[in-house]
Design a protein around this motif. Structure first.
Motif, PDB file in Angstrom:
ATOM      1  N   CYS A  54      -5.777  -3.281   3.413  1.00 33.84           N
ATOM      2  CA  CYS A  54      -4.759  -2.869   2.453  1.00 33.84           C
ATOM      3  C   CYS A  54      -4.842  -3.673   1.174  1.00 33.84           C
ATOM      4  O   CYS A  54      -4.475  -3.203   0.102  1.00 33.84           O
TER       5      CYS A  54
ATOM      6  N   HIS B 192       0.830  -1.190   0.000  1.00 26.12           N
ATOM      7  CA  HIS B 192       0.000   0.000   0.000  1.00 26.12           C
ATOM      8  C   HIS B 192       0.875   1.254   0.000  1.00 26.12           C
ATOM      9  O   HIS B 192       0.644   2.200  -0.757  1.00 26.12           O
TER      10      HIS B 192
ATOM     11  N   HIS C  12      -2.246   8.365   5.317  1.00 28.82           N
ATOM     12  CA  HIS C  12      -2.266   6.907   5.332  1.00 28.82           C
ATOM     13  C   HIS C  12      -2.687   6.388   6.704  1.00 28.82           C
ATOM     14  O   HIS C  12      -3.518   5.492   6.819  1.00 28.82           O
TER      15      HIS C  12
ATOM     16  N   LYS D 177       2.447   1.940  -3.372  1.00 28.68           N
ATOM     17  CA  LYS D 177       1.534   2.541  -4.336  1.00 28.68           C
ATOM     18  C   LYS D 177       1.366   4.030  -4.089  1.00 28.68           C
ATOM     19  O   LYS D 177       1.414   4.838  -5.003  1.00 28.68           O
ATOM     20  N   ARG D 178       1.191   4.385  -2.823  1.00 26.63           N
ATOM     21  CA  ARG D 178       0.908   5.770  -2.489  1.00 26.63           C
ATOM     22  C   ARG D 178       2.125   6.667  -2.643  1.00 26.63           C
ATOM     23  O   ARG D 178       1.995   7.881  -2.715  1.00 26.63           O
TER      24      ARG D 178
ATOM     25  N   GLN E 263      -6.302   6.626   7.192  1.00 31.13           N
ATOM     26  CA  GLN E 263      -7.041   5.566   6.498  1.00 31.13           C
ATOM     27  C   GLN E 263      -7.008   4.268   7.290  1.00 31.13           C
ATOM     28  O   GLN E 263      -8.007   3.565   7.389  1.00 31.13           O
TER      29      GLN E 263
ATOM     30  N   ARG F 233       1.660  12.796   3.512  1.00 32.30           N
ATOM     31  CA  ARG F 233       1.013  11.597   2.967  1.00 32.30           C
ATOM     32  C   ARG F 233       0.929  10.487   4.006  1.00 32.30           C
ATOM     33  O   ARG F 233      -0.046   9.750   4.062  1.00 32.30           O
TER      34      ARG F 233
END
Lengths: 180, 180
Positions: free
Chosen positions: B166, A49, A139, A52-53, A142, A135
């Motif tokens: 995730c 994850h 994350h 990707k971010r 989330q 960021r």
DNA sequence: TATTGTTATACTCTATAACTATA
DNA sequence: TATAGTTATAGAGTATAACAATA
């Protein structure tokens, strides 16, 4: 050489002789009930994850760790960064090299001890770190949304307990304890 | 070449000019509050612990996973093992090779589909797996002793939640989804 | 055309041993 | 002698691309 090992051996009971078409349900027990296995799967999922971010910034979790430590502790030595993050002396060299080549970190002249360098962030490094933190915070939000803020705090506490317990355990102090 | 990057640069504020002797306290924040970082540290600690307790048997966590899956599902295919454990098709080959060379796993003749093999454990493989499970159970007991049995269950639940969250998240289904 | 196993290859992280220059 | 950085090297684990045999 000797390519593929033997085949056509005792032949381990196909379980469903000829009718095997469906994808078959694979039994994993007791793996999912083992902390080590669950940790590995979770860690891989989270890092994927992360990748990707952050793919556009070309920064690995390890590099983020180094930038964070150097940013927090300007003038620190490589060995201090390594000890703090659990990275061996020998492995930190190419990591710092990479960050220095990208002009994110500088190896400044050390004060007293001429064996070591004084690490610091460039302004470019500071700017990147700020963006990374923004960021990262998102994350974390989330993650907290998935398992609940209480769940996140509890997870962090449990992980810290595990880390401590396994680290102290047997004969050696692990981490950046170096060389035989 | 171009060996080591530049040194003697802007010189990043040594913080403690000449008096630096003491080990210096390194600030890590906000890393310890990030789930990804905490997971990585815990995972490394647990795997190091694993490596110590299983060093005489020369088995990695990945190999234990494969032995477990093959033992649970005799006759399964390599691709099924890979999909179950999140190991790519191409990477499972040398892993099975190694276990077959040690006479722990056999690649039997497949039933219908002649492209695939039917994997199974040898009696030696079954014996080793039994011993591995005994030790693993003991390890889990030690973990539970540290964070409490309730803590362990809770940790497993939280980790499963993280993994799921995730994995589903963005555009792709990860895991053994192969090739571009 | 798609799938299974395979080979080849590359990159990251981890680990050890040994060298250098300092201390 | 010990320490900081470095080099070389080796082993896991992960990743992609491409090929052969089979479906």
């Amino acid at each position: 050489m000797s390519g593929r090992p033997l085949r056509t051996s005792p032949l381990p009971a196909p379980s469903r002789p000829e009718t095997s078409q469906a994808p078959r349900r694979i039994e994993l027990a007791p793996l999912p009930d083992q902390v080590g296995y669950a940790l590995r799967r979770a860690q891989i999922a989270v890092f994927r994850h992360f990748a990707k971010r952050f793919s556009d910034l070309d920064i690995t979790p390890t590099q983020l760790g180094i930038l964070t430590v150097v940013g927090n502790n300007p003038g620190c030595k490589q060995s201090e960064v390594g000890a703090a993050l659990g990275i061996k002396r020998a492995n930190i060299v190419p990591l710092i090299d990479g960050l220095a080549e990208r002009n994110l970190v500088v190896r400044g002249q050390a004060f007293a001890d001429r064996r070591s360098h004084a690490l610091g962030l460039t302004s470019e490094g500071r700017a990147l770190l700020a963006e990374l933190r923004r960021r990262e915070a998102e994350h974390e939000r989330q993650v907290a949304a998935r398992i609940g803020p209480g769940g996140r705090r509890q997870l962090l506490a449990l992980l810290a307990g595990i880390t401590e317990a396994c680290a102290e355990a047997p004969g050696e102090g692990d981490e950046a304890g170096d060389d035989a």
